[in-house]
Scaffold this motif. Structure first.
Motif, PDB file in Angstrom:
ATOM      1  N   PRO A  39     -44.913  69.780  14.294  1.00 51.20           N
ATOM      2  CA  PRO A  39     -43.516  70.206  14.234  1.00 51.20           C
ATOM      3  C   PRO A  39     -42.766  69.345  13.230  1.00 51.20           C
ATOM      4  O   PRO A  39     -43.097  68.166  13.065  1.00 51.20           O
ATOM      5  N   ASP A  40     -41.768  69.881  12.536  1.00 47.35           N
ATOM      6  CA  ASP A  40     -41.054  69.065  11.552  1.00 47.35           C
ATOM      7  C   ASP A  40     -39.914  68.292  12.204  1.00 47.35           C
ATOM      8  O   ASP A  40     -39.735  68.332  13.418  1.00 47.35           O
ATOM      9  N   THR A  41     -39.157  67.558  11.383  1.00 50.05           N
ATOM     10  CA  THR A  41     -38.158  66.645  11.955  1.00 50.05           C
ATOM     11  C   THR A  41     -37.053  67.375  12.703  1.00 50.05           C
ATOM     12  O   THR A  41     -36.310  66.758  13.450  1.00 50.05           O
ATOM     13  N   ASN A  42     -36.887  68.676  12.481  1.00 52.26           N
ATOM     14  CA  ASN A  42     -35.816  69.391  13.162  1.00 52.26           C
ATOM     15  C   ASN A  42     -36.257  70.058  14.465  1.00 52.26           C
ATOM     16  O   ASN A  42     -35.457  70.709  15.125  1.00 52.26           O
ATOM     17  N   ALA A  43     -37.518  69.912  14.847  1.00 51.13           N
ATOM     18  CA  ALA A  43     -38.029  70.607  16.035  1.00 51.13           C
ATOM     19  C   ALA A  43     -37.293  70.164  17.302  1.00 51.13           C
ATOM     20  O   ALA A  43     -36.857  69.023  17.414  1.00 51.13           O
TER      21      ALA A  43
ATOM     22  N   VAL B 214     -37.423  69.003  20.978  1.00 54.93           N
ATOM     23  CA  VAL B 214     -38.475  68.303  21.700  1.00 54.93           C
ATOM     24  C   VAL B 214     -38.467  68.723  23.168  1.00 54.93           C
ATOM     25  O   VAL B 214     -37.445  68.615  23.834  1.00 54.93           O
TER      26      VAL B 214
ATOM     27  N   ASP C 129     -42.088  67.274   6.916  1.00 54.34           N
ATOM     28  CA  ASP C 129     -41.324  66.821   5.756  1.00 54.34           C
ATOM     29  C   ASP C 129     -42.042  65.862   4.807  1.00 54.34           C
ATOM     30  O   ASP C 129     -42.175  66.145   3.622  1.00 54.34           O
ATOM     31  N   TYR C 130     -42.502  64.720   5.328  1.00 50.30           N
ATOM     32  CA  TYR C 130     -43.030  63.701   4.409  1.00 50.30           C
ATOM     33  C   TYR C 130     -44.337  64.161   3.756  1.00 50.30           C
ATOM     34  O   TYR C 130     -44.628  63.802   2.626  1.00 50.30           O
TER      35      TYR C 130
ATOM     36  N   THR D  45     -44.044  63.155  11.754  1.00 49.65           N
ATOM     37  CA  THR D  45     -42.745  63.438  12.349  1.00 49.65           C
ATOM     38  C   THR D  45     -42.827  63.550  13.867  1.00 49.65           C
ATOM     39  O   THR D  45     -41.824  63.675  14.530  1.00 49.65           O
ATOM     40  N   ASP D  46     -44.043  63.494  14.437  1.00 56.49           N
ATOM     41  CA  ASP D  46     -44.156  63.559  15.899  1.00 56.49           C
ATOM     42  C   ASP D  46     -44.377  62.162  16.494  1.00 56.49           C
ATOM     43  O   ASP D  46     -43.462  61.548  17.005  1.00 56.49           O
TER      44      ASP D  46
ATOM     45  N   TRP E  31     -40.907  58.651  20.203  1.00 60.39           N
ATOM     46  CA  TRP E  31     -41.610  59.777  19.590  1.00 60.39           C
ATOM     47  C   TRP E  31     -40.541  60.673  18.947  1.00 60.39           C
ATOM     48  O   TRP E  31     -39.373  60.627  19.332  1.00 60.39           O
ATOM     49  N   PHE E  32     -40.923  61.475  18.001  1.00 64.51           N
ATOM     50  CA  PHE E  32     -40.000  62.409  17.364  1.00 64.51           C
ATOM     51  C   PHE E  32     -38.690  61.702  16.954  1.00 64.51           C
ATOM     52  O   PHE E  32     -37.599  62.165  17.296  1.00 64.51           O
TER      53      PHE E  32
ATOM     54  N   ARG F 121     -36.168  61.153  19.743  1.00 61.90           N
ATOM     55  CA  ARG F 121     -35.770  62.231  20.646  1.00 61.90           C
ATOM     56  C   ARG F 121     -36.615  62.237  21.919  1.00 61.90           C
ATOM     57  O   ARG F 121     -36.406  63.037  22.813  1.00 61.90           O
TER      58      ARG F 121
ATOM     59  N   GLN G 120     -33.433  58.142   9.167  1.00 64.74           N
ATOM     60  CA  GLN G 120     -34.878  58.104   9.227  1.00 64.74           C
ATOM     61  C   GLN G 120     -35.503  57.606   7.937  1.00 64.74           C
ATOM     62  O   GLN G 120     -36.520  56.933   7.955  1.00 64.74           O
TER      63      GLN G 120
ATOM     64  N   ILE H  49     -30.265  65.225  12.947  1.00 61.63           N
ATOM     65  CA  ILE H  49     -31.297  64.457  13.650  1.00 61.63           C
ATOM     66  C   ILE H  49     -31.770  63.264  12.833  1.00 61.63           C
ATOM     67  O   ILE H  49     -31.940  62.163  13.353  1.00 61.63           O
ATOM     68  N   GLN H  50     -31.945  63.481  11.520  1.00 59.16           N
ATOM     69  CA  GLN H  50     -32.473  62.393  10.685  1.00 59.16           C
ATOM     70  C   GLN H  50     -31.446  61.278  10.503  1.00 59.16           C
ATOM     71  O   GLN H  50     -31.805  60.134  10.281  1.00 59.16           O
TER      72      GLN H  50
END
Ligand SMILES: Cc1cc2nc3c(=O)[nH]c(=O)nc-3n(C[C@H](O)[C@H](O)[C@H](O)COP(=O)(O)OP(=O)(O)OC[C@H]3O[C@@H](n4cnc5c(N)ncnc54)[C@H](O)[C@@H]3O)c2cc1C
Lengths: 255, 315
Positions: A11-15, A17, A37-38, A119-120, B128-129, B132, B246, B265-266
């Motif tokens: 999942p990307d940074t906007n997912a 959770v 992303d990265y 990102t996870d 994690w995340f 989040r 981030q 979020i970032q």
């Protein structure tokens, strides 16, 4: 140049959770899983390197999910040449590094790009472990790169806004930071061409790697501690500002 | 093997605050505490912070030398016989440390907010995340490696005791890098990383002139560090070294004021643990308000100068 890029299907940074009921894992099957992303910066840097030095780009991933569409659209359609999908359920990062290293060695890559962090889990462990297993140079969090023959010059983003310009020798694992390049979307022609590009499915046994795992165990997942509910301060700018400053001084005691 | 080895970072001989934090933390975990020092620094003084022995590797480590750090730490870990290695959750934890873990076949918990020993095993709590979710990592190997985020725990006063210093020889075997230049951010004013108050502006400032006038203006009144969103640094309104989030700096000040920042979020990943968060935004639905202690729905071009005035009226 024989260029490699490693990507994670995640999942990307906007997912959003979602934690599984008992906190033992994450329940995110319905979230978009793509190339996060990265890793997109890593893909773009691989393509830029191919553009500048000729050669080919091979993409590597370790996953038991259906990676096909993400790899074709996210890498092969952007001028990647070949994919190696290692279909193992490896949760131990050193195992993942060993699998990738074996596949990378088999392909004979001279440079490998990765995203600076996933990102996870976000453990920052894979790329340094990969460099160690390969016995290669490592440069982490790169924001500028130029390669000349078998040497490269890179600018890396360190702590507190400090950057360093470093010089090193290939072969190298280079982890890509935000700012290194601008990611592109594939065009129609690229997407069509990608459909016919080779995608090799391999197993740990094919690579001669045994997965031993278990170096760490993860669990007890929970949402972050909740902040106490906030308060909106009403009124005209001048009144609201005065009330805010009073609260910061008398209630929160931070002024 | 037993004992807890702490990598004590220093800048040109002065130990960083993380050295104190980690030695203090190690003292709560049980077993002897050892310190690892790379390069020239007053190693013996770490005895005052609880190190019973200091293992020092000679050599030139400059501002940072990843390859040398891996090789020297490997030798120190072996010499100390420690079963746990704790290091600061800074660049070293994202570069040299996992490489060392791979060499030793060791498990590692990255950037923990706390660590504990449970049934003889190292257990780290971490994000994690990008914050989040939280969870725990149990490290099953010996040695076990963990990095701990800066500012996660208390510091101690030195007792003034001196520790025995053991010099450890090591062999360079990891392919390294030559550092050509170190570029430090221009920190005129308060250092963003350690500031007690931070004021940050976003895309909505629209120009460098506005950012300088409104955000830096309020910062000088509050004696605050200046931060920015990526949208602002990308637009060249603020400097890249000022980016919070981030991919930028992570800060945890007593007071963080976000002016015209939506709260992506970032961005939150870099400031969510601030003690008090103030949000100023024209859009009452902006996500930043969900994290704010105090919010003002309004135009930052009016509200920020009004805050500066109200603060000046206090003095
Ligand atoms: C891989 C990746 C990494 C990233 N890393 C970072 C990072 O480290 N840091 C970071 O910040 N972002 C990062 N981002 C970008 C992030 O997703 C957002 O795009 C960015 O934070 C938005 O910046 P902003 O809030 O200034 O702009 P916007 O999201 O455009 O928000 C502007 C806000 O200003 C408000 N506004 C407009 N005018 C006024 C006014 N006059 N008064 C008051 N309020 C006003 C609007 O209502 C809006 O809420 C990253 C993104 C990706 C994909």
């Amino acid at each position: 140049m024989n260029i490699g890029v490693c990507v994670k299907i995640a999942p990307d940074t906007n997912a959003r959770v979602k934690i599984a009921g008992d906190g033992s894992g994450f329940d995110m099957a319905d979230q978009v899983h793509g190339i996060p992303d990265y890793d997109e910066y890593a893909v773009e840097e691989a393509m830029k390197t191919k553009g500048a030095h000729k050669g080919s780009v091979t993409v590597f991933t370790v996953t038991t999910q259906k990676a096909d569409k993400y790899i074709r659209k996210g890498v092969l359609a952007l001028d990647g040449d070949k994919a190696v999908v290692i279909g193992e359920d490896a949760s131990d990062t050193l195992d993942v590094a060993r699998l990738l290293a074996a596949a990378i060695q088999k392909e004979g890559c001279e440079v490998v790009f990765t995203g600076k962090v996933s990102t996870d889990g976000g453990s920052h462990q894979l790329s340094p472990m990969l460099a160690e297993v390969l016995g290669w140079t490592l440069v982490s969090k790169v924001v500028e790169l130029s390669i000349d023959g078998d040497t490269f010059t890179a600018t890396r983003a360190m702590d507190a806004g400090i950057k360093q310009v470093v010089k090193g020798k290939l072969p190298a694992v280079i982890t890509c930071e935000d700012g290194l390049n601008k990611v592109r979307l594939p065009n129609m022609r690229g997407i069509m061409k990608a459909k016919r590009k080779p995608m090799e499915m391999v197993s740990a046994a094919d690579l001669g790697v045994s997965i031993d795992g278990g170096r760490t165990a993860e669990g007890s997942f929970a949402p972050p501690p909740k902040r106490p509910a906030g308060r909106i301060i009403e009124g005209e700018a001048a009144d609201a500002a005065r009330e805010l400053v009073r609260l910061l001084r008398d209630e929160a005691k931070v002024l | 093997m037993s004992g807890i080895l702490v990598l004590c970072d220093h800048a040109g001989g002065a130990f960083k605050p993380t050295a104190n934090e980690l030695l203090t933390l190690a003292g709560t975990l049980g077993g002897p505490v050892f310190a690892a020092v790379l390069g020239d620094a007053p190693a013996a003084t770490l005895g005052g912070l609880g190190a019973s022995k200091v293992f020092q590797a000679a050599g030139s480590f400059g501002d940072y030398a990843g390859a040398a750090t891996v090789d020297a730490l490997e030798a120190i870990l072996a010499a100390s016989g420690a079963s746990v290695l704790l290091a600061p959750g800074t660049y070293v934890a994202h570069d040299a440390l996992p490489r060392l873990a791979a060499r030793l076949g060791a498990g590692m918990a990255t950037d923990c907010s706390s660590v504990a020993m449970v049934d003889g095993k190292l257990v780290g709590t971490r994000d994690w995340f990008a914050g989040r979710a939280q969870g725990q990592v149990t490290v099953n190997t010996t040695p076990a490696i963990a990095s701990v985020a800066p500012n996660s725990g208390p510091k101690s006063e030195s007792t003034g005791a001196e520790a025995e210093v053991v010099s450890v020889s090591w062999e360079a075997k990891t392919p390294g890098l030559e550092v050509l230049e170190t570029l430090a951010p221009s920190t005129d004013g308060v250092d963003l990383n350690t500031a007690d108050v931070v004021i940050a502006g976003g895309r909505s400032l629209k120009s460098k002139e506005n950012f300088d006038g409104v955000i830096r203006g309020l910062a000088s009144t509050l004696r605050a560090g200046v931060g920015a969103s990526r949208a602002a640094t990308d637009a060249g309104i603020a400097d890249h070294s000022e980016q919070v989030g981030q991919t930028g700096v992570t800060v945890a000040p007593s007071l963080y004021i976000a002016a015209g920042i939506s709260g992506a979020i970032q961005h939150l990943a870099g400031m969510r643990t601030s003690k008090v968060i103030v949000a100023i935004n024209t859009d009452s639905g902006a996500p930043i308000f969900e994290h704010a202690t105090y919010g003002i729905v309004g135009d930052l071009f009016e509200v920020c100068p009004a805050i500066a005035e109200a603060v000046q009226a206090l003095d």
